[in-house]
Design a protein around this motif. Structure first.
Motif, PDB file in Angstrom:
ATOM      1  N   ARG A  54       0.836  -1.207   0.000  1.00 18.42           N
ATOM      2  CA  ARG A  54       0.000   0.000   0.000  1.00 18.42           C
ATOM      3  C   ARG A  54       0.867   1.252   0.000  1.00 18.42           C
ATOM      4  O   ARG A  54       0.563   2.234  -0.689  1.00 18.42           O
ATOM      5  CB  ARG A  54      -0.928  -0.013   1.227  1.00 18.42           C
ATOM      6  CG  ARG A  54      -1.928  -1.166   1.241  1.00 18.42           C
ATOM      7  CD  ARG A  54      -3.003  -0.938   2.299  1.00 18.42           C
ATOM      8  NE  ARG A  54      -2.436  -0.805   3.640  1.00 18.42           N
ATOM      9  CZ  ARG A  54      -2.217  -1.807   4.469  1.00 18.42           C
ATOM     10  NH1 ARG A  54      -2.507  -3.052   4.086  1.00 18.42           N
ATOM     11  NH2 ARG A  54      -1.700  -1.608   5.675  1.00 18.42           N
ATOM     12  N   ASP A  55       1.962   1.196   0.735  1.00 22.38           N
ATOM     13  CA  ASP A  55       2.861   2.351   0.797  1.00 22.38           C
ATOM     14  C   ASP A  55       3.509   2.620  -0.555  1.00 22.38           C
ATOM     15  O   ASP A  55       3.829   3.774  -0.881  1.00 22.38           O
ATOM     16  CB  ASP A  55       3.942   2.104   1.852  1.00 22.38           C
ATOM     17  CG  ASP A  55       4.837   3.310   2.056  1.00 22.38           C
ATOM     18  OD1 ASP A  55       4.354   4.321   2.613  1.00 22.38           O
ATOM     19  OD2 ASP A  55       6.026   3.255   1.646  1.00 22.38           O
ATOM     20  N   LEU A  56       3.693   1.581  -1.346  1.00 18.47           N
ATOM     21  CA  LEU A  56       4.321   1.727  -2.657  1.00 18.47           C
ATOM     22  C   LEU A  56       3.506   2.634  -3.568  1.00 18.47           C
ATOM     23  O   LEU A  56       4.063   3.326  -4.433  1.00 18.47           O
ATOM     24  CB  LEU A  56       4.496   0.343  -3.302  1.00 18.47           C
ATOM     25  CG  LEU A  56       5.162   0.273  -4.665  1.00 18.47           C
ATOM     26  CD1 LEU A  56       6.585   0.811  -4.605  1.00 18.47           C
ATOM     27  CD2 LEU A  56       5.155  -1.164  -5.171  1.00 18.47           C
ATOM     28  N   PHE A  57       2.192   2.645  -3.381  1.00 20.21           N
ATOM     29  CA  PHE A  57       1.326   3.456  -4.231  1.00 20.21           C
ATOM     30  C   PHE A  57       1.109   4.862  -3.673  1.00 20.21           C
ATOM     31  O   PHE A  57       0.340   5.638  -4.237  1.00 20.21           O
ATOM     32  CB  PHE A  57      -0.026   2.750  -4.419  1.00 20.21           C
ATOM     33  CG  PHE A  57       0.059   1.533  -5.276  1.00 20.21           C
ATOM     34  CD1 PHE A  57      -0.073   1.621  -6.650  1.00 20.21           C
ATOM     35  CD2 PHE A  57       0.295   0.282  -4.709  1.00 20.21           C
ATOM     36  CE1 PHE A  57       0.014   0.497  -7.450  1.00 20.21           C
ATOM     37  CE2 PHE A  57       0.377  -0.847  -5.496  1.00 20.21           C
ATOM     38  CZ  PHE A  57       0.241  -0.746  -6.868  1.00 20.21           C
ATOM     39  N   GLN A  58       1.786   5.176  -2.572  1.00 18.91           N
ATOM     40  CA  GLN A  58       1.739   6.521  -2.018  1.00 18.91           C
ATOM     41  C   GLN A  58       2.902   7.347  -2.574  1.00 18.91           C
ATOM     42  O   GLN A  58       3.818   6.823  -3.204  1.00 18.91           O
ATOM     43  CB  GLN A  58       1.800   6.479  -0.485  1.00 18.91           C
ATOM     44  CG  GLN A  58       0.745   5.603   0.162  1.00 18.91           C
ATOM     45  CD  GLN A  58      -0.661   6.065  -0.164  1.00 18.91           C
ATOM     46  OE1 GLN A  58      -0.953   7.254  -0.199  1.00 18.91           O
ATOM     47  NE2 GLN A  58      -1.566   5.103  -0.396  1.00 18.91           N
TER      48      GLN A  58
END
Length: 279
Positions: A54-58
């Motif tokens: 999820r953090d990768l898409f932030q």
């Protein structure tokens, strides 16, 4: 049933070790990408979650992940189309011996043995010294073709070396023009090889690092971006990126294999229908 010899178990163990050596690093990265929110870059894992995916898409503090990903996709498609086109043309040209064909063949193969970093340096210097812009879509594109074209040409040389010319002769006897023969006879027969060349071209371009290092200009491709992130990013988000790119590569391979399977089934069905028509 006769018992298997001891050599069978020795070779099986050797093969298992080889597979572990081959895919162990990828599996390790995949496992570590599921670290908990407070996880680090090494074992033991601190919890299990999908937080880093999820953090990768932030918005990332360092790097341009998705911009570099889109550039790698576009560059891969450019290299793929060019490799397929030039390889087919080269394969057709080398069906007939011509003056200098042997020298040209060895010049093509030489690109595979020259160190990649020297290719990158040479192409980058050529563009900069001639006043051309060093950019991933120009110099980077040219440098990667020195890697993909020899593979594509070697495949097409092997395909046309075994190609039965009687199919073309039959098409010409029925009044087909050279273009019609190529389009409706030659290309459908060599379609599986074309899919293989396309897969080679795209995948080799997508993960190419050395030949792009000095030719990409100011904008990184995904391999260059990942390399740059290894010096700045100290979280499992890098592993999450590696896992997703690996899955993407496998998906691309799956798509090409599916296309090849569908093509084979259609040809088999067409041959069956033609046989029924003759009967």
């Amino acid at each position: 049933m006769e018992p298997r010899p001891k050599s069978f178990y020795v070779l099986t163990a050797f093969f298992a070790l080889f597979m572990l050596f081959l895919y162990g690093p990828t599996i390790t990265i995949g496992i570590l990408s599921f670290q908990g929110e407070g996880g680090g870059l090494t074992f033991p894992m601190r919890g299990v979650s999908t937080y880093w995916f999820r953090d990768l898409f932030q918005q990332q503090a360092v790097g341009d992940i998705w911009g570099s990903f889109s550039r790698s996709i576009v560059l891969g498609l450019m290299v793929m189309v060019t490799t397929v086109t030039v390889s087919v043309m080269g394969g057709l040209a080398f069906r007939t011996r011509f003056k200098g064909s042997g020298i040209l063949f060895y010049l093509i193969i030489t690109a595979l043995v020259i160190p990649s970093i020297l290719i990158s340096l040479g192409v980058g210097l050529l563009f900069s010294q001639t006043g051309l812009t060093v950019h991933w879509a120009t110099s980077g594109f040219g440098a990667q073709l020195t890697w993909t074209l020899p593979f594509g040409l070697l495949i097409m040389f092997a395909v046309f070396n075994r190609f039965d010319k009687s199919y073309e002769e039959a098409a010409r006897d029925l009044g087909a023009s050279p273009w019609q023969t190529l389009r409706h006879v030659v290309l459908p027969i060599i379609a599986p090889a074309l899919i293989g060349v396309a897969l080679f071209g795209f995948t080799l371009s997508y993960d190419e690092f050395a030949r792009t290092l000095l030719t990409a200009g100011s904008y990184n491709t995904l391999p260059l971006e990942i390399y740059g992130m290894t010096t700045n990013v100290t979280s499992p988000v890098l592993y999450a990126l590696g896992t997703l790119t690996t899955l993407f590569s496998l998906a691309i391979i799956g798509v090409f294999l599916t296309i090849a399977l569908i093509g084979n089934r259609r040809r088999a069905r067409a041959g069956s229908d033609a046989g029924k028509g003759v009967l």
